[in-house]
Design a protein around this motif. Structure first.
Motif, PDB file in Angstrom:
ATOM      1  N   ARG A  71      61.477 -11.447  32.321  1.00  0.00           N
ATOM      2  CA  ARG A  71      60.803 -10.847  31.059  1.00  0.00           C
ATOM      3  C   ARG A  71      60.803  -9.284  30.807  1.00  0.00           C
ATOM      4  O   ARG A  71      60.688  -8.694  29.887  1.00  0.00           O
ATOM      5  CB  ARG A  71      59.178 -11.293  31.381  1.00  0.00           C
ATOM      6  CG  ARG A  71      58.974 -12.851  31.044  1.00  0.00           C
ATOM      7  CD  ARG A  71      57.677 -13.104  31.556  1.00  0.00           C
ATOM      8  NE  ARG A  71      57.066 -13.310  32.429  1.00  0.00           N
ATOM      9  CZ  ARG A  71      56.129 -12.603  33.258  1.00  0.00           C
ATOM     10  NH1 ARG A  71      55.510 -11.688  32.401  1.00  0.00           N
ATOM     11  NH2 ARG A  71      55.806 -12.627  34.507  1.00  0.00           N
ATOM     12  N   ASN A  72      61.079  -8.829  32.167  1.00  0.00           N
ATOM     13  CA  ASN A  72      61.145  -7.210  32.107  1.00  0.00           C
ATOM     14  C   ASN A  72      62.558  -6.805  31.484  1.00  0.00           C
ATOM     15  O   ASN A  72      62.708  -5.923  30.822  1.00  0.00           O
ATOM     16  CB  ASN A  72      61.273  -6.679  33.568  1.00  0.00           C
ATOM     17  CG  ASN A  72      59.790  -6.686  34.178  1.00  0.00           C
ATOM     18  OD1 ASN A  72      58.818  -6.450  33.383  1.00  0.00           O
ATOM     19  ND2 ASN A  72      59.946  -6.788  35.473  1.00  0.00           N
ATOM     20  N   ARG A 128      71.343 -14.602  32.375  1.00  0.00           N
ATOM     21  CA  ARG A 128      70.104 -14.622  33.250  1.00  0.00           C
ATOM     22  C   ARG A 128      69.438 -16.047  33.326  1.00  0.00           C
ATOM     23  O   ARG A 128      69.468 -16.807  32.452  1.00  0.00           O
ATOM     24  CB  ARG A 128      69.056 -13.636  32.648  1.00  0.00           C
ATOM     25  CG  ARG A 128      69.643 -12.291  32.954  1.00  0.00           C
ATOM     26  CD  ARG A 128      68.488 -11.228  32.283  1.00  0.00           C
ATOM     27  NE  ARG A 128      69.007  -9.848  32.363  1.00  0.00           N
ATOM     28  CZ  ARG A 128      68.425  -9.305  33.990  1.00  0.00           C
ATOM     29  NH1 ARG A 128      67.911  -9.888  34.786  1.00  0.00           N
ATOM     30  NH2 ARG A 128      68.702  -7.957  33.923  1.00  0.00           N
ATOM     31  N   LYS A 129      68.888 -16.390  34.528  1.00  0.00           N
ATOM     32  CA  LYS A 129      68.224 -17.599  34.579  1.00  0.00           C
ATOM     33  C   LYS A 129      66.598 -17.246  34.792  1.00  0.00           C
ATOM     34  O   LYS A 129      66.003 -16.292  34.782  1.00  0.00           O
ATOM     35  CB  LYS A 129      68.518 -18.202  35.697  1.00  0.00           C
ATOM     36  CG  LYS A 129      70.040 -18.334  35.816  1.00  0.00           C
ATOM     37  CD  LYS A 129      70.663 -19.353  34.747  1.00  0.00           C
ATOM     38  CE  LYS A 129      72.048 -19.785  34.847  1.00  0.00           C
ATOM     39  NZ  LYS A 129      72.411 -20.619  33.800  1.00  0.00           N
ATOM     40  N   HIS A 130      65.569 -18.379  34.872  1.00  0.00           N
ATOM     41  CA  HIS A 130      64.584 -18.406  35.115  1.00  0.00           C
ATOM     42  C   HIS A 130      63.825 -17.693  34.089  1.00  0.00           C
ATOM     43  O   HIS A 130      63.249 -16.583  34.510  1.00  0.00           O
ATOM     44  CB  HIS A 130      64.083 -18.038  36.688  1.00  0.00           C
ATOM     45  CG  HIS A 130      64.977 -18.334  37.624  1.00  0.00           C
ATOM     46  ND1 HIS A 130      64.986 -19.801  37.949  1.00  0.00           N
ATOM     47  CD2 HIS A 130      65.827 -17.852  38.405  1.00  0.00           C
ATOM     48  CE1 HIS A 130      65.789 -20.312  38.925  1.00  0.00           C
ATOM     49  NE2 HIS A 130      66.339 -18.995  39.455  1.00  0.00           N
ATOM     50  N   PRO A 131      63.625 -18.168  32.630  1.00  0.00           N
ATOM     51  CA  PRO A 131      63.146 -17.077  31.806  1.00  0.00           C
ATOM     52  C   PRO A 131      61.618 -16.778  31.961  1.00  0.00           C
ATOM     53  O   PRO A 131      61.145 -15.920  31.475  1.00  0.00           O
ATOM     54  CB  PRO A 131      63.204 -17.962  30.525  1.00  0.00           C
ATOM     55  CG  PRO A 131      63.532 -19.328  31.025  1.00  0.00           C
ATOM     56  CD  PRO A 131      63.931 -19.254  32.320  1.00  0.00           C
ATOM     57  N   TYR A 132      60.856 -17.705  32.968  1.00  0.00           N
ATOM     58  CA  TYR A 132      59.305 -17.275  32.902  1.00  0.00           C
ATOM     59  C   TYR A 132      59.059 -16.229  33.997  1.00  0.00           C
ATOM     60  O   TYR A 132      57.929 -15.870  34.316  1.00  0.00           O
ATOM     61  CB  TYR A 132      58.775 -18.527  33.305  1.00  0.00           C
ATOM     62  CG  TYR A 132      58.877 -19.537  32.170  1.00  0.00           C
ATOM     63  CD1 TYR A 132      58.745 -19.254  30.897  1.00  0.00           C
ATOM     64  CD2 TYR A 132      59.150 -20.857  32.601  1.00  0.00           C
ATOM     65  CE1 TYR A 132      59.022 -20.249  29.998  1.00  0.00           C
ATOM     66  CE2 TYR A 132      59.263 -21.732  31.624  1.00  0.00           C
ATOM     67  CZ  TYR A 132      59.283 -21.610  30.345  1.00  0.00           C
ATOM     68  OH  TYR A 132      59.406 -22.762  29.322  1.00  0.00           O
ATOM     69  N   SER A 133      60.363 -15.944  34.693  1.00  0.00           N
ATOM     70  CA  SER A 133      60.097 -14.739  35.933  1.00  0.00           C
ATOM     71  C   SER A 133      59.838 -13.558  35.358  1.00  0.00           C
ATOM     72  O   SER A 133      60.079 -13.051  34.252  1.00  0.00           O
ATOM     73  CB  SER A 133      61.293 -15.029  36.724  1.00  0.00           C
ATOM     74  OG  SER A 133      62.282 -14.435  36.093  1.00  0.00           O
ATOM     75  N   PRO A 136      56.107  -6.126  29.552  1.00  0.00           N
ATOM     76  CA  PRO A 136      56.858  -7.471  29.322  1.00  0.00           C
ATOM     77  C   PRO A 136      56.058  -8.359  28.630  1.00  0.00           C
ATOM     78  O   PRO A 136      54.764  -8.592  28.804  1.00  0.00           O
ATOM     79  CB  PRO A 136      57.187  -7.652  30.639  1.00  0.00           C
ATOM     80  CG  PRO A 136      57.017  -6.575  31.670  1.00  0.00           C
ATOM     81  CD  PRO A 136      55.728  -5.578  30.701  1.00  0.00           C
ATOM     82  N   PRO A 137      56.532  -9.262  27.827  1.00  0.00           N
ATOM     83  CA  PRO A 137      55.794 -10.444  27.307  1.00  0.00           C
ATOM     84  C   PRO A 137      55.334 -11.452  28.216  1.00  0.00           C
ATOM     85  O   PRO A 137      56.145 -11.620  29.322  1.00  0.00           O
ATOM     86  CB  PRO A 137      57.021 -10.931  26.205  1.00  0.00           C
ATOM     87  CG  PRO A 137      58.312 -10.740  26.799  1.00  0.00           C
ATOM     88  CD  PRO A 137      58.154  -9.407  27.090  1.00  0.00           C
TER      89      PRO A 137
END
Length: 371
Positions: free
Chosen positions: A319-320, A310-315, A330-331
């Protein structure tokens, strides 16, 4: 260094790097390569011997998990370089004397006699006189008939502590004063760590060095290992199986050497089960299970998501997917960022080519299987 029959030489690449250090527009280079991909072996068994053979004084200092402070590591390496021993002899003595009391080769600033210092208790932020002494040592080491080559391994470790700020500033000043007499190669296994020292506008070595990368090893390396294996054992392993094993072990030369070692020890062991045995050994030696137990639930969730690709960890999608439980929200992006920074400080993740990823691909495979 003593000739290692298993060492895969890179003569063309080594010659190009030494030419860049000698004649390139920059006085320094930064060499990036992930851990256990052969950076240190390249420095010690390829670049240093060639540079010494061409008349350069070569100095090597490693900051990876050093038992001494960075200032102590540098002072010890520079002091040892001023004697007449060969580079190989100095490396052997350094391996024995990890925390020596060192008699300095000249008086400290303001002193009238030579002193002895305990390198094991040296701290950079409390040693202004020793920073001046470091500058003097660098100046003396640079007085050589050809430019001195300074090799600084895993230099991103200097940026991990604010206590090293005065040492980094003093080092930059010392090297700036001797651009024609000393050339430096910095290596690092963290692109983010190297960027914090060399690329950001506020970085202490901004615009100081030209970045290069260590080329990944390929089939010529495999062929060299097969030839050495056959010479040592009198057996001829299947090349196609070993090429596939190299891929399965993430094209990592250290892991592949463990595989060759396993095949040497057990003549009846086939390549595929040997790969499984090596992966089990790697997990034990590198402490994957213990490392996993130190992680908090959010850290584990982030690591699992990155291991799955998975990419883009702030998306929101990322987070889901962190597995916090159906009843939990989700955090936040801020919590994910804090988890990433903790994992980065712990050496588990880093930014590579713009994306967050687990540093060790074999640990990522372990997480997918066991995490």
């Amino acid at each position: 260094m003593a000739k290692d029959p298993w060492h895969f030489e890179r003569p063309d690449y080594t010659a190009r790097i030494l030419l860049l250090l000698n004649s390139g527009p920059a006085q320094a280079l930064t060499l990036f390569g992930p851990r256990r991909t052969g950076k240190t072996e390249f420095l010690l068994k390829d670049l240093a011997p060639l540079a010494e053979a061409q008349g350069h004084r070569v100095i090597y200092a490693s900051f990876w998990q050093a038992p001494l402070s960075p200032l102590a590591v540098l002072i010890h390496a520079l002091e040892q370089s001023l004697n007449n021993a060969s580079f190989a002899d100095r490396m052997r003595s350094a391996a024995v004397a990890l925390a020596p009391k060192l008699k300095l080769s000249a008086p400290l600033p303001g002193a009238t006699a030579e002193a002895e210092i305990d390198l094991a208790n040296l701290q950079p932020h409390t040693s202004p006189d020793l920073l001046l002494y470091l500058d003097d040592l660098i100046g003396r080491a640079a007085r050589h008939r050809r430019p001195t080559i300074l090799l600084m391994d895993e230099v991103q470790e200097l940026a991990r502590s604010q206590e090293n700020a005065s040492l980094i500033a003093a080092l930059r000043t010392s090297l700036d004063k001797r651009t024609e007499r000393i050339r430096t190669l910095f290596t690092g296994s963290s692109q983010e760590g190297l960027a914090s020292m060399f690329s950001a506008r506020q970085a202490p070595f901004f615009h100081f060095a030209t970045p290069i990368e260590l080329p990944p090893l390929g089939e010529p390396f495999i062929d060299h290992m097969i030839a050495t294996f056959s010479k040592v054992s009198g057996r001829s392993p299947c090349r196609a199986e070993l090429v596939q094993a190299f891929e399965n072990l993430h094209r990592n030369p250290y892991f592949f050497r463990l595989l060759i070692e396993a095949l040497l020890q057990s003549p009846d062991l086939a390549v595929a089960p040997a790969v499984d045995a090596v992966r089990d050994r790697i997990a034990i030696e590198l402490g994957y299970a213990n490392a996993w137990l130190t992680l908090q639930p959010l850290h584990r969730g982030v690591a699992r998501a990155l291991a799955s690709g998975r990419k883009h960890p702030y998306s929101k999608d990322f987070r889901n997917a962190l597995g916090t439980g159906a009843e939990e929200a989700p955090p936040s992006a801020a919590k994910v960022q804090a988890a990433l920074k903790w994992l980065q400080r712990s050496g588990h993740v880093d930014i590579h080519t713009g994306d967050w990823a687990l540093v060790d691909p074999e640990f990522a495979a372990w997480v997918r299987e066991h995490g």
